[in-house]
Write a protein that holds these residues in place. Structure first.
Motif, short mmCIF file in Angstrom:
data_model
loop_
_atom_site.label_atom_id
_atom_site.label_comp_id
_atom_site.label_asym_id
_atom_site.label_seq_id
_atom_site.Cartn_x
_atom_site.Cartn_y
_atom_site.Cartn_z
N LEU A 1 0.82 -1.21 0.00
CA LEU A 1 0.00 0.00 0.00
C LEU A 1 0.85 1.26 0.00
CD1 LEU A 1 -2.88 -1.02 2.46
CD2 LEU A 1 -2.81 -1.16 -0.04
N LYS B 1 0.91 4.26 -2.88
CA LYS B 1 0.82 5.69 -2.57
C LYS B 1 2.02 6.43 -3.12
CE LYS B 1 -0.07 8.83 1.30
NZ LYS B 1 -0.30 8.93 2.77
N ALA C 1 -4.05 7.37 -5.98
CA ALA C 1 -4.88 7.96 -4.92
C ALA C 1 -5.51 6.86 -4.07
CB ALA C 1 -5.98 8.83 -5.54
N GLU C 2 -5.70 7.15 -2.78
CA GLU C 2 -6.26 6.15 -1.86
C GLU C 2 -7.64 5.67 -2.30
OE1 GLU C 2 -6.17 7.25 2.21
OE2 GLU C 2 -4.01 7.69 2.24
N LYS C 3 -8.42 6.53 -2.98
CA LYS C 3 -9.76 6.12 -3.43
C LYS C 3 -9.68 5.09 -4.55
CE LYS C 3 -10.21 9.67 -7.01
NZ LYS C 3 -11.04 10.77 -7.55
N ASP C 4 -8.49 4.93 -5.14
CA ASP C 4 -8.36 4.04 -6.29
C ASP C 4 -7.80 2.66 -5.95
OD1 ASP C 4 -9.45 5.78 -8.13
OD2 ASP C 4 -7.54 6.73 -8.62
N TYR C 5 -7.67 2.35 -4.66
CA TYR C 5 -7.32 0.98 -4.30
C TYR C 5 -8.06 0.59 -3.03
CZ TYR C 5 -3.71 3.36 -1.41
OH TYR C 5 -3.03 4.18 -0.54
N GLN C 6 -8.49 -0.65 -3.00
CA GLN C 6 -9.23 -1.15 -1.84
C GLN C 6 -9.05 -2.66 -1.71
OE1 GLN C 6 -13.35 -0.61 -4.16
NE2 GLN C 6 -13.64 -1.46 -2.14
N THR C 7 -9.18 -3.13 -0.48
CA THR C 7 -9.04 -4.56 -0.21
C THR C 7 -10.18 -5.31 -0.88
OG1 THR C 7 -7.98 -4.15 1.92
CG2 THR C 7 -8.96 -6.32 1.59
N VAL D 1 -6.69 -2.36 -7.70
CA VAL D 1 -6.09 -1.06 -7.99
C VAL D 1 -6.62 -0.53 -9.32
CG1 VAL D 1 -3.94 0.24 -8.24
CG2 VAL D 1 -4.00 -1.85 -6.84
#
Length: 239
Positions: free
Chosen positions: A78, A82, A87-93, A124
């Motif tokens: 992660l 970054k 952007a943080e909004k563009d990756y998630q578990t 991602v």
């Protein structure tokens, strides 16, 4: 004397249907009152969004050891994302699991737990497709040991299809005029227009990640977008 049968004119097409809706079918000048056809058009567009899955998996003797090692490994991944400008909004578990690993006791035939495997996956989005190969290399360097489900998309597909919609209607009219001429009638005003079809995903695949001496080779290519319209025209007797 043998009677010769005149061949019947059979007009069939997946894209054309003649329907008779006259109130008095017994009239001598009856003719089909509607011609319905499908028109289509396609365009090729370069994708502007990529999506990949990256994962890390860790084995250990205990569940806690496996989980702790996995959390640390994913933390590095992660941070790498970054640092690469994602952007943080563009990756998630997308998946998190902790599972026992079983061995086999040859003397008893039992399958005892010999360890645990913890895994964590993240999805991602990459909004600059020219950076896909670089992001994959970044993920691998950060410890991701499973990269897969690569896909490319066109985010403004509906807007880009506007010109194709005009082409599809023109294609429908061209077909309708052919059938009208063959049937000895002329086209009237369009009665209905409905749309179907949509963009087709360009590519989806899966690749196992391993340390790479050279940047990953990724080819986004073009995506084919298609639109189909179903148009019905009133028809009149031939003139």
């Amino acid at each position: 004397m043998r009677m010769m049968k005149r061949p019947a004119l059979l007009l069939t097409s997946l894209a054309a249907v003649f329907a008779t809706t006259l109130a008095d079918p017994a009239r001598a000048d009856d003719f089909p009152s509607v011609i319905s056809v499908s028109g289509e058009a396609r365009i090729s567009v370069a994708p502007d969004l990529a999506q990949i899955d990256a994962g890390v998996a860790n084995d250990a003797k205990s569940a806690k050891e496996a989980s702790d090692a996995n959390n640390a490994a994913m933390g590095k991944v992660l941070l790498a994302l970054k640092g690469a400008g994602i952007a943080e909004k563009d990756y998630q578990t997308s998946r998190l699991s902790l599972q026992p690993q079983y061995g086999q006791n040859k003397s008893t035939g039992a399958s005892p737990v010999v360890g645990f495997r913890a895994s964590n996956r993240v999805t991602v989005k990459i909004r600059d497709v020219t950076k896909v190969a670089g992001i994959i290399d970044t993920l691998v360097s950060a410890g991701a040991n499973d990269i897969g489900n690569i896909s490319f998309e066109v985010t403004q597909a509906s807007k880009l299809l506007d010109d194709a919609r005009e082409q599809a209607v023109a294609d429908a009219r061209r077909k309708a005029e052919i059938y009208a001429k063959a049937a000895g009638v002329t086209l009237g005003a369009p009665l209905s227009v409905t749309e179907g079809g949509g963009p087709v995903p360009l590519f989806k695949g899966r690749m196992a990640a391993a340390p790479m001496a050279a940047p990953a080779a990724v080819a986004p290519g073009d995506e084919t977008l298609s639109v189909t319209v179903n148009v019905s025209w009133a028809i009149k007797p031939g003139q």
